[in-house]
Design a protein around this motif. Structure first.
Motif, short mmCIF file in Angstrom:
data_model
loop_
_atom_site.label_atom_id
_atom_site.label_comp_id
_atom_site.label_asym_id
_atom_site.label_seq_id
_atom_site.Cartn_x
_atom_site.Cartn_y
_atom_site.Cartn_z
N PRO A 186 44.67 41.02 41.48
CA PRO A 186 45.64 41.06 40.36
C PRO A 186 46.87 41.50 40.66
N PRO A 187 48.11 41.83 39.64
CA PRO A 187 49.30 41.37 39.65
C PRO A 187 49.68 42.76 41.46
N VAL A 188 50.36 42.37 42.20
CA VAL A 188 50.79 43.89 42.74
C VAL A 188 52.39 44.09 42.85
N LYS A 189 52.88 43.84 41.37
CA LYS A 189 54.10 44.73 40.69
C LYS A 189 54.06 43.95 39.33
N ALA A 244 54.08 24.70 53.55
CA ALA A 244 52.56 24.81 53.84
C ALA A 244 52.05 26.39 52.42
N ALA A 245 50.72 26.52 52.06
CA ALA A 245 51.11 27.12 50.68
C ALA A 245 50.85 28.64 51.74
N SER A 246 51.46 29.63 50.99
CA SER A 246 51.30 31.08 51.38
C SER A 246 50.07 31.53 51.57
N PRO A 247 49.43 32.78 52.72
CA PRO A 247 48.68 33.21 52.91
C PRO A 247 48.90 34.01 52.05
N PRO A 248 46.90 34.27 51.44
CA PRO A 248 46.99 35.47 50.22
C PRO A 248 47.11 36.34 50.68
N SER A 249 47.58 37.12 49.57
CA SER A 249 47.78 38.64 49.23
C SER A 249 47.15 39.76 49.85
N PRO A 250 47.16 40.11 51.44
CA PRO A 250 46.31 41.52 51.67
C PRO A 250 46.06 42.28 50.10
N SER A 251 44.79 42.71 50.55
CA SER A 251 44.47 43.70 49.69
C SER A 251 44.58 44.87 49.83
N SER A 252 44.50 45.23 48.94
CA SER A 252 45.92 46.84 49.01
C SER A 252 43.98 47.54 48.62
N GLY A 253 43.73 47.60 48.14
CA GLY A 253 42.01 47.96 48.13
C GLY A 253 41.97 48.66 47.00
N ALA A 254 43.03 48.66 45.91
CA ALA A 254 42.95 49.05 45.12
C ALA A 254 41.62 48.03 44.04
N PRO A 255 41.46 48.80 43.12
CA PRO A 255 40.66 48.23 42.54
C PRO A 255 40.72 46.54 41.20
N PRO A 256 39.75 45.57 41.10
CA PRO A 256 40.90 44.41 40.46
C PRO A 256 40.80 44.84 38.95
N ALA A 257 42.46 44.70 38.54
CA ALA A 257 42.62 44.34 37.20
C ALA A 257 41.86 43.95 36.50
N MET A 258 41.23 43.99 35.15
CA MET A 258 40.30 43.51 34.46
C MET A 258 39.60 42.69 35.44
N GLY A 259 39.00 43.30 36.16
CA GLY A 259 37.97 42.35 36.82
C GLY A 259 38.38 41.18 37.62
N GLN A 287 53.14 24.85 44.38
CA GLN A 287 52.63 25.71 43.18
C GLN A 287 50.82 24.82 42.40
N ARG A 288 50.48 26.18 42.38
CA ARG A 288 48.63 25.90 42.13
C ARG A 288 48.23 27.04 40.66
N GLU A 289 47.37 27.03 41.10
CA GLU A 289 46.28 28.34 39.78
C GLU A 289 45.19 28.84 41.24
N ASP A 290 44.92 29.85 40.37
CA ASP A 290 44.21 30.76 41.12
C ASP A 290 43.24 31.12 40.20
N PRO A 291 41.72 30.21 40.27
CA PRO A 291 40.96 30.83 38.70
C PRO A 291 40.38 31.99 38.62
N ALA A 292 41.07 33.25 39.97
CA ALA A 292 40.04 33.88 40.20
C ALA A 292 41.40 34.91 39.57
N GLU A 293 42.78 34.43 39.61
CA GLU A 293 43.59 35.36 38.73
C GLU A 293 43.53 35.74 36.80
N SER A 294 44.14 36.78 36.45
CA SER A 294 44.04 36.74 35.23
C SER A 294 44.61 35.85 34.37
N PRO A 295 44.01 34.95 33.71
CA PRO A 295 45.23 34.22 32.55
C PRO A 295 46.76 34.34 32.12
#
Length: 516
Positions: free
Chosen positions: A273-276, A254-269, A409-417
């Motif tokens: 954003p990448p965790v690492k 099954a698809a893994s759950p989304p990574s929990p938010s670190s509380g940091a502001p999103p990169a580039m809107g 495999q999947r893509e997330d439109p909310a993720e940076s290109p």
């Protein structure tokens, strides 16, 4: 010379299951196969090496160290309270205790014959079942072609051999330099007339002409196409428990759950954003630098694809990919470039790399199917073809966010290109697997974008520890979730090398991974 036909036959397997789901998914399938086969038996005994949970089967009596044993029960499970396990390749106290307990149990309760069938093994054809029924004297094993030795997971101990087996079990096997058990047990006969092998270690199907199989893959017990012979067995007797319903798909699928938010502001809107990040040089540039500094003579690659990684290497090469889509000339001035258009399992089943590279592989780059159990098999099979100075490079084991580490495999439109199309699958699990099971290896990370490199040296072509524990490893790590495990934990399991600095200093690179 044969003794009279046995009066009582004990069929047994050794067991360990950390979850009830595994009892149903693996051991119940094995038990029902025995009940539905033509194998003669008076009791089926499962000897458990300290599992934290036990099954609740109406046809199975559970006993233990402080409980009366029940030799009259059709099916019995004996539970040891402590788990001894298998800490090293030639040190497996849990299996030895379980195996020789069965011999002592048979001797105590008057069984004239013991049939040992491991829980990842099946007697497929009536002719091999009839052979097991016919043996009345001696300590007999089938043959394992893969390793050229007797198969310890399929044995018969009958007649006077039971006493010898019980006595043999009283010796010590716990010395660090002990040989593998298959070469120690005093078999009186090894039967080579049947077709079978440890197929699950190196291919993704069981041949239709096989008489027996060992090392059934842990993830395939619910797959009727894989266990194609089970429907051919006779229906269970009315007193037997009904076969369990097929279990749900493994959690890892099954698809893994989304990574929990670190509380940091999103990169580039962007919302995810990448965790690492990997700040070093591209992995292909690192490959080219290794080729220049280490001067390998033999290169092996799984997952060649368009040949962009292969093009960084100038020595002789063997490459495997199910469907090549090469760009340019893959020969690249080499004397030999051998392309095998097949799966890695099929390649290892049909070929030995030492036929092409007698001295073994110098550098191996493993970038095949993005499923951890496949990469684990690729690693096992590749290490067998290495030499003590070889380097195995594992790609995609250091994903930078949870989405790219999902099994599907999947893509997330909310993720940076920049990272949206990256997909590593769950091969990141190889790092904690090697940390847990192969502390003898020297492992370093390289911070090569986009998804890192894991460099493994100190390889031991003689080691069977991963192969022997393959099913247990897959079961143990299949449900491990990266977000829960933690990116910091993953990224700090092994030292992280500065790839840019190494590429800029060939002397340092050569010293780090010297092949000579």
């Amino acid at each position: 010379m044969s003794s009279p036909s046995p009066r009582k036959t004990l069929v047994f397997c050794t067991a360990y299951a950390p979850t009830r789901d595994l009892w149903e998914r693996r051991y119940r399938v094995w038990l029902d196969a025995i009940l539905r086969s033509q194998l003669k038996h008076d009791q089926i005994l499962i000897v458990d090496d300290g599992s934290p949970v036990l099954p609740d089967w109406p046809d199975t009596v559970i006993t233990g160290e402080t409980m009366p044993m029940r030799p009259e029960a059709p099916v019995s499970l004996f539970h040891f309270r402590d788990n001894l396990g298998r800490p090293r390749d030639t040190y497996f106290p849990g299996w030895l205790r379980s195996f020789f307990f069965a011999a002592a149990y048979a001797r105590l309760f008057g069984f004239d014959k013991i049939v040992h069938i491991e829980s990842d093994a099946f007697l497929i054809t009536p002719r091999v079942q009839a052979y097991f029924n016919s043996v009345t004297e001696g300590w007999v094993a089938l043959w394992c072609p893969r390793y050229g030795m007797p198969e310890s997971g399929l044995q018969i101990v009958a007649g006077s051999a039971i006493e010898r087996c019980a006595a043999f079990g009283r010796r010590s096997f716990d010395t660090p330099d002990a040989d593998v058990i298959e070469k120690v047990l005093p078999f009186t006969h090894v039967e080579t007339g049947f077709i079978g092998d440890r197929y699950g270690e190196y291919q993704d199907h069981i041949p239709r002409d096989a008489d027996y199989v060992m090392q059934i893959r842990a993830t395939r017990y619910a797959d009727p196409d894989y266990l194609w012979w089970l429907p051919l067995l006779a229906p269970p007797a009315p007193s037997a428990a009904p076969a369990p319903a097929p279990p749900p798909a493994p959690a890892a699928a099954a698809a893994s759950p989304p990574s929990p938010s670190s509380g940091a502001p999103p990169a580039m809107g962007y919302a995810h954003p990448p965790v690492k990040t990997h700040p070093g040089v591209d992995y292909k540039q690192a490959l080219a630098a290794m080729n220049q500094a280490l001067a390998p003579r033999a290169y092996f690659e799984i997952g060649t694809g368009d040949g962009s990684a292969l093009s960084q290497i100038t020595c002789d090469a063997v490459c495997v990919n199910p469907h090549f889509h090469l760009s340019g000339n893959p020969a690249h001035g080499r004397r030999r470039t051998l392309l095998f258009q097949c799966t890695s399992d099929d390649f290892f089943h049909e070929n030995r790399l030492r036929a092409f590279f007698p001295a073994g592989v110098d550098i191996a780059f493993l970038d095949g199917l993005h499923q951890f159990e496949v990469l684990l098999r690729d690693f096992i099979n590749t290490e067998r073809e290495c030499n003590p100075r070889s380097v195995i490079l594992l790609h995609d084991c250091l994903p930078t966010n949870a989405r790219m580490a999902e099994r599907v495999q999947r893509e997330d439109p909310a993720e940076s290109p920049e990272t949206r199309t990256f997909w590593t699958g769950d091969v990141w699990r190889l790092a904690p697997i090697l940390k847990a099971y192969r502390p003898d290896l020297a492992i370093r990370y390289l911070d090569c974008p986009p998804t890192g490199l894991v460099a493994v040296t100190g390889l031991d072509p003689r080691s069977h520890l991963l192969a022997h524990n393959y099913n247990r490893i897959v079961e143990e790590f299949a449900s491990l979730d990266l977000s829960a495990y933690g990116f910091d934990t993953l990224f700090t399991l092994f030292p992280m090398l500065d790839s840019a600095a190494l590429v800029a200093d060939p002397t340092a690179l050569s010293a780090e991974f010297a092949l000579r």
